[in-house]
Design a protein around this motif. Structure first.
Motif, PDB file in Angstrom:
ATOM      1  N   GLY A  50       0.756  -1.238   0.000  1.00  0.00           N
ATOM      2  CA  GLY A  50       0.000   0.000   0.000  1.00  0.00           C
ATOM      3  C   GLY A  50       0.792   1.296   0.000  1.00  0.00           C
ATOM      4  O   GLY A  50       0.206   2.363  -0.041  1.00  0.00           O
ATOM      5  N   ALA A  51       2.120   1.250   0.061  1.00  0.00           N
ATOM      6  CA  ALA A  51       2.879   2.504   0.092  1.00  0.00           C
ATOM      7  C   ALA A  51       4.258   2.323  -0.544  1.00  0.00           C
ATOM      8  O   ALA A  51       4.921   1.322  -0.297  1.00  0.00           O
ATOM      9  N   CYS A  52       4.656   3.286  -1.348  1.00  0.00           N
ATOM     10  CA  CYS A  52       5.995   3.291  -1.939  1.00  0.00           C
ATOM     11  C   CYS A  52       6.651   4.636  -1.663  1.00  0.00           C
ATOM     12  O   CYS A  52       5.971   5.656  -1.588  1.00  0.00           O
ATOM     13  N   GLU A  53       7.974   4.605  -1.500  1.00  0.00           N
ATOM     14  CA  GLU A  53       8.745   5.816  -1.289  1.00  0.00           C
ATOM     15  C   GLU A  53      10.022   5.737  -2.104  1.00  0.00           C
ATOM     16  O   GLU A  53      10.428   4.658  -2.524  1.00  0.00           O
ATOM     17  N   GLN A  54      10.655   6.885  -2.302  1.00  0.00           N
ATOM     18  CA  GLN A  54      11.864   6.930  -3.108  1.00  0.00           C
ATOM     19  C   GLN A  54      12.848   7.918  -2.505  1.00  0.00           C
ATOM     20  O   GLN A  54      12.459   8.970  -2.015  1.00  0.00           O
ATOM     21  N   VAL A  55      14.132   7.535  -2.532  1.00  0.00           N
ATOM     22  CA  VAL A  55      15.193   8.473  -2.178  1.00  0.00           C
ATOM     23  C   VAL A  55      16.090   8.627  -3.396  1.00  0.00           C
ATOM     24  O   VAL A  55      16.230   7.695  -4.192  1.00  0.00           O
ATOM     25  N   THR A  56      16.672   9.814  -3.550  1.00  0.00           N
ATOM     26  CA  THR A  56      17.483  10.128  -4.720  1.00  0.00           C
ATOM     27  C   THR A  56      18.784  10.784  -4.279  1.00  0.00           C
ATOM     28  O   THR A  56      18.793  11.555  -3.322  1.00  0.00           O
ATOM     29  N   ALA A  57      19.850  10.482  -4.996  1.00  0.00           N
ATOM     30  CA  ALA A  57      21.133  11.158  -4.784  1.00  0.00           C
ATOM     31  C   ALA A  57      21.680  11.552  -6.150  1.00  0.00           C
ATOM     32  O   ALA A  57      21.642  10.756  -7.091  1.00  0.00           O
ATOM     33  N   THR A  58      22.178  12.776  -6.264  1.00  0.00           N
ATOM     34  CA  THR A  58      22.819  13.246  -7.491  1.00  0.00           C
ATOM     35  C   THR A  58      24.249  13.640  -7.139  1.00  0.00           C
ATOM     36  O   THR A  58      24.457  14.414  -6.202  1.00  0.00           O
ATOM     37  N   VAL A  59      25.218  13.072  -7.877  1.00  0.00           N
ATOM     38  CA  VAL A  59      26.625  13.291  -7.561  1.00  0.00           C
ATOM     39  C   VAL A  59      27.474  13.404  -8.822  1.00  0.00           C
ATOM     40  O   VAL A  59      27.094  12.922  -9.880  1.00  0.00           O
TER      41      VAL A  59
END
Length: 141
Positions: free
Chosen positions: A125-134
């Protein structure tokens, strides 16, 4: 008597809502560490990245990577890749992601590039996302 019945019904409804909100599964996005180096493969046709991540045991997860690099005559080599599904154990883990050059059909070269890395985690029932730009260095093996 009606007032007492309504008060009890309201209290019962509030108790049910509280019980359901406490029992609902929580979702944590996890953590992600982008690499500072990528290994060129096939004369620049691809780059391998080693990406470190952590997500809660029982979650489903996918790791995605995009790379862009300015090459000759200010042209841009770019591409993307993914590892799916990856294991979630609650401990820090690493996965290799191969990014194939595809954008303008230009090969990656040794030097500085920019990478954007995503960790997408899901529970029921739930999705999340983390992002990194390098910025990272692309190197020959």
């Amino acid at each position: 008597m009606k007032t007492m019945s309504r008060a009890l019904a309201a209290a019962g409804a509030a108790a049910l809502l509280t019980a359901f909100s406490v029992a609902a599964p929580s979702s944590a996005a996890g953590t992600l560490t982008a690499p500072d180096e990528g290994e060129l493969l096939g004369g620049g046709a691809a780059v391998t990245l080693t990406i470190t991540y952590e997500c809660d045991s029982g979650q489903n997860a996918n790791v995605f990577a995009e790379i862009a690099q300015t090459v000759e005559d200010d042209r841009v080599a770019s591409g993307n890749g993914f590892a799916a599904p990856v294991d979630c154990t609650g401990e820090e883990q690493s996965v290799e992601v191969s990014v194939l050059a595809s954008g303008g059909f230009f090969a990656f070269t040794e030097g500085t590039a920019v990478a954007r890395i995503f960790l997408a985690t899901c529970t029921v029932g739930a999705c999340e996302q983390v992002t990194a730009t390098v910025e990272l260095e692309l190197v020959e093996d």
